[in-house]
Design a protein around this motif. Structure first.
Motif, mmCIF file in Angstrom:
data_model
loop_
_atom_site.group_PDB
_atom_site.id
_atom_site.type_symbol
_atom_site.label_atom_id
_atom_site.label_comp_id
_atom_site.label_asym_id
_atom_site.label_seq_id
_atom_site.Cartn_x
_atom_site.Cartn_y
_atom_site.Cartn_z
ATOM 1 N N LYS A 120 0.809 -1.229 0.000
ATOM 2 C CA LYS A 120 0.000 0.000 0.000
ATOM 3 C C LYS A 120 0.839 1.276 0.000
ATOM 4 C CE LYS A 120 -0.284 -0.190 5.051
ATOM 5 N NZ LYS A 120 -1.184 -0.274 6.214
ATOM 6 N N ALA A 121 2.161 1.150 0.051
ATOM 7 C CA ALA A 121 3.000 2.355 0.076
ATOM 8 C C ALA A 121 2.921 3.089 -1.254
ATOM 9 C CB ALA A 121 4.448 1.976 0.373
ATOM 10 N N THR A 122 2.847 4.408 -1.187
ATOM 11 C CA THR A 122 2.847 5.266 -2.377
ATOM 12 C C THR A 122 3.781 6.443 -2.115
ATOM 13 O OG1 THR A 122 1.004 6.635 -1.616
ATOM 14 C CG2 THR A 122 0.457 4.648 -2.890
ATOM 15 N N PRO A 123 4.205 7.144 -3.171
ATOM 16 C CA PRO A 123 5.051 8.326 -2.941
ATOM 17 C C PRO A 123 4.405 9.374 -2.046
ATOM 18 C CG PRO A 123 5.140 7.662 -5.244
ATOM 19 C CD PRO A 123 4.073 6.819 -4.602
ATOM 20 N N ASP A 124 3.062 9.424 -2.034
ATOM 21 C CA ASP A 124 2.360 10.402 -1.199
ATOM 22 C C ASP A 124 2.238 9.943 0.249
ATOM 23 O OD1 ASP A 124 1.996 12.019 -3.416
ATOM 24 O OD2 ASP A 124 0.102 11.030 -3.942
ATOM 25 N N THR A 125 2.251 8.626 0.474
ATOM 26 C CA THR A 125 2.122 8.087 1.833
ATOM 27 C C THR A 125 3.226 7.068 2.084
ATOM 28 O OG1 THR A 125 0.604 6.367 1.048
ATOM 29 C CG2 THR A 125 -0.367 8.420 1.871
ATOM 30 N N PRO A 126 4.460 7.523 2.165
ATOM 31 C CA PRO A 126 5.556 6.582 2.408
ATOM 32 C C PRO A 126 5.489 6.016 3.819
ATOM 33 C CG PRO A 126 6.357 8.825 2.558
ATOM 34 C CD PRO A 126 4.929 8.906 2.107
ATOM 35 N N PRO A 127 5.958 4.778 4.021
ATOM 36 C CA PRO A 127 5.954 4.214 5.369
ATOM 37 C C PRO A 127 6.985 4.895 6.264
ATOM 38 C CG PRO A 127 7.105 2.768 3.847
ATOM 39 C CD PRO A 127 6.494 3.862 3.019
ATOM 40 N N THR A 128 6.749 4.801 7.550
ATOM 41 C CA THR A 128 7.683 5.397 8.510
ATOM 42 C C THR A 128 8.899 4.499 8.666
ATOM 43 O OG1 THR A 128 5.841 6.391 9.704
ATOM 44 C CG2 THR A 128 7.953 6.227 10.873
ATOM 45 N N PRO A 129 10.127 5.023 8.432
ATOM 46 C CA PRO A 129 11.321 4.188 8.570
ATOM 47 C C PRO A 129 11.465 3.689 10.003
ATOM 48 C CG PRO A 129 11.825 6.256 7.439
ATOM 49 C CD PRO A 129 10.446 6.390 7.998
ATOM 50 N N GLY A 130 11.881 2.415 10.137
ATOM 51 C CA GLY A 130 12.083 1.825 11.449
ATOM 52 C C GLY A 130 13.512 1.367 11.627
ATOM 53 N N LEU A 131 13.730 0.598 12.690
ATOM 54 C CA LEU A 131 15.078 0.116 12.995
ATOM 55 C C LEU A 131 15.581 -0.853 11.938
ATOM 56 C CD1 LEU A 131 14.791 -0.416 16.856
ATOM 57 C CD2 LEU A 131 15.849 1.474 15.626
ATOM 58 N N GLY A 132 14.652 -1.560 11.275
ATOM 59 C CA GLY A 132 15.072 -2.499 10.236
ATOM 60 C C GLY A 132 15.782 -1.805 9.088
ATOM 61 N N LEU A 133 15.186 -0.707 8.604
ATOM 62 C CA LEU A 133 15.823 0.052 7.522
ATOM 63 C C LEU A 133 17.135 0.668 7.990
ATOM 64 C CD1 LEU A 133 12.762 1.855 5.868
ATOM 65 C CD2 LEU A 133 13.944 -0.210 5.108
ATOM 66 N N LEU A 134 17.164 1.149 9.231
ATOM 67 C CA LEU A 134 18.410 1.700 9.766
ATOM 68 C C LEU A 134 19.501 0.636 9.815
ATOM 69 C CD1 LEU A 134 19.973 3.993 11.089
ATOM 70 C CD2 LEU A 134 19.015 3.296 13.291
ATOM 71 N N GLY A 135 19.132 -0.563 10.234
ATOM 72 C CA GLY A 135 20.106 -1.649 10.266
ATOM 73 C C GLY A 135 20.633 -1.977 8.879
ATOM 74 N N MET A 136 19.736 -1.956 7.882
ATOM 75 C CA MET A 136 20.181 -2.204 6.502
ATOM 76 C C MET A 136 21.181 -1.147 6.066
ATOM 77 S SD MET A 136 17.082 -3.629 4.120
ATOM 78 C CE MET A 136 15.620 -2.970 4.869
ATOM 79 N N HIS A 137 20.871 0.106 6.341
ATOM 80 C CA HIS A 137 21.781 1.200 5.964
ATOM 81 C C HIS A 137 23.155 1.015 6.616
ATOM 82 C CE1 HIS A 137 19.561 4.101 3.518
ATOM 83 N NE2 HIS A 137 18.474 3.789 4.214
ATOM 84 N N GLU A 138 23.176 0.635 7.882
ATOM 85 C CA GLU A 138 24.453 0.445 8.575
ATOM 86 C C GLU A 138 25.260 -0.681 7.962
ATOM 87 O OE1 GLU A 138 23.390 -0.111 12.635
ATOM 88 O OE2 GLU A 138 23.202 2.037 13.053
ATOM 89 N N ARG A 139 24.601 -1.776 7.639
ATOM 90 C CA ARG A 139 25.313 -2.907 7.039
ATOM 91 C C ARG A 139 25.886 -2.542 5.671
ATOM 92 N NH1 ARG A 139 24.218 -7.990 9.249
ATOM 93 N NH2 ARG A 139 22.658 -8.003 10.907
#
Length: 375
Positions: free
Chosen positions: A326-345
């Motif tokens: 259901k994510a769209t450019p107008d309603t992006p999901p809120t970033p969580g710790l999972g995405l932060l962990g991916m960025h760190e790796r």
């Protein structure tokens, strides 16, 4: 905290020193014996040029050293008996910048030039005595300027080394603290997941003994509990670095995709390029990215399908996970710790990561892991 502390800009300091030295040299030159006419004008110009050149001593210490040395020889030849203060400051700056050998060579050359200048432009016995005394004084001050520059350079180098050591110590302590927290978290979760796994297995066993149909949700809980236990064991072994069990990597991604199919998510895996062995760090990171991306799709995206692409490029491994959520450019999901962990790796390997809603709907996770960045 130095918010209230006033600091003078380096340029202002350099120009203040240059103007101060120029005033000192001009005052000394005019107050003592000096020539007249054209030689006086030339000598004063050289005194001023050698002093004002000090304003550029931070950016071009060797150039300033040469200018100050030539001006010192020039105004002596013109008849000004003035201590080469501008050259001494230039020596200090050049040695502080690390140019010890060049500064020493230039200084020896300048002393020879000053001696030859005194021979070419003799001024009688009195001038010889004064010239010898001045030369001796210049040598003493020259040694002092050289030593001062070297002392400051060594002090600054030690300060930089101490700062680097402090940063390394802080980084090591942070890693140790993360390791301790990870182990404690493992011990806490292991017990809870073991209870879930045992209870689900008992429930499945009892249902089968009674001849009842086992609910799909219960089977999923049972398999998830087993996988979570395996994951925790593998994570702890990796943290302890005992090397007994290899961590999950590229070879485990097909099994991971099949696992998520049991949750009702239609997941497809596509491999492009010519598969090859990748460094262990790249394989671990690729597995974790796919795992976290699919977990987010399953839990939060309200998606029915997801696709995983593994692209073996000549110098990098590219990963892409797309879903039709259901994510769209107008309603992006809120970033969580999972995405932060991916960025760190990904950052740790020197790669790049893109996580954003797709224009056609759904979410995409794209990572590029360079093979040369893995240790």
């Amino acid at each position: 905290m130095n918010k209230g502390r006033f600091t003078v800009p380096a340029k202002v300091t350099d120009w203040s020193i240059a103007v101060g030295v120029a005033a000192l040299l001009l005052g000394t030159g005019l107050s003592g014996p000096h020539p007249s006419g054209g030689r006086e004008v030339l000598g004063l110009a050289l005194l001023t040029a050698g002093a004002l050149a000090l304003a550029a001593r931070r950016g071009a210490p060797l150039t300033v050293l040469a200018v100050a040395g030539l001006s010192a020889a020039g105004y002596q030849a013109a008849g000004f008996e003035v201590l080469a203060v501008s050259y001494l400051v230039a020596v200090y700056s050049a040695v502080r910048a690390g140019h010890r050998a060049i500064t020493l060579a230039v200084s020896v050359g300048l002393l020879a030039a000053l001696f030859l200048t005194a021979l070419v432009f003799p001024g009688g016995p009195v001038r010889e005595v004064v010239g010898q005394a001045r030369t001796t004084l210049e040598i003493a001050w020259l040694i002092a300027a050289f030593a001062a520059g070297e002392a400051v350079r060594q002090a600054e180098r030690r300060a930089v080394e101490a700062e680097r050591t402090r940063e390394e110590t802080a980084r090591r302590r942070a890693d140790e603290e993360r390791l301790r927290i990870a182990r404690e978290l493992h011990d806490s979760l292991t017990h809870q997941i073991s209870v879930i796994k045992v209870q689900s297995e008992v429930a499945v066993h009892v249902a089968r003994r009674r001849g009842e149909q086992v609910p799909d949700a219960l089977l999923v809980i049972q398999e998830a509990g087993r996988e979570a236990s395996r994951e925790l064991r593998a994570t702890l072994e990796a943290l302890r670095d005992d090397g007994l069990t290899p961590p999950h990597g590229l070879d485990h991604i097909p099994h991971l995709v099949r696992q998520f199919r049991t949750t009702g998510l239609e997941t497809a895996l596509r491999v492009e390029g010519h598969p090859y062995a990748v460094p262990a760090a790249v394989g671990r990171t690729a597995y974790r990215i796919v795992q976290e991306a699919l977990a987010n799709v399953s839990r939060h995206a309200a998606a029915t399908t997801a696709s995983v692409l593994i692209d073996h490029r000549p110098d990098a491994l590219a990963i892409r996970v797309d879903d039709n959520g259901k994510a769209t450019p107008d309603t992006p999901p809120t970033p969580g710790l999972g995405l932060l962990g991916m960025h760190e790796r990904v950052t740790a390997l020197g790669g790049s990561l893109l996580t954003e809603p797709r224009s056609a709907g759904g979410f995409t996770v794209q990572a590029e892991l360079p093979l040369s960045g893995a240790s």
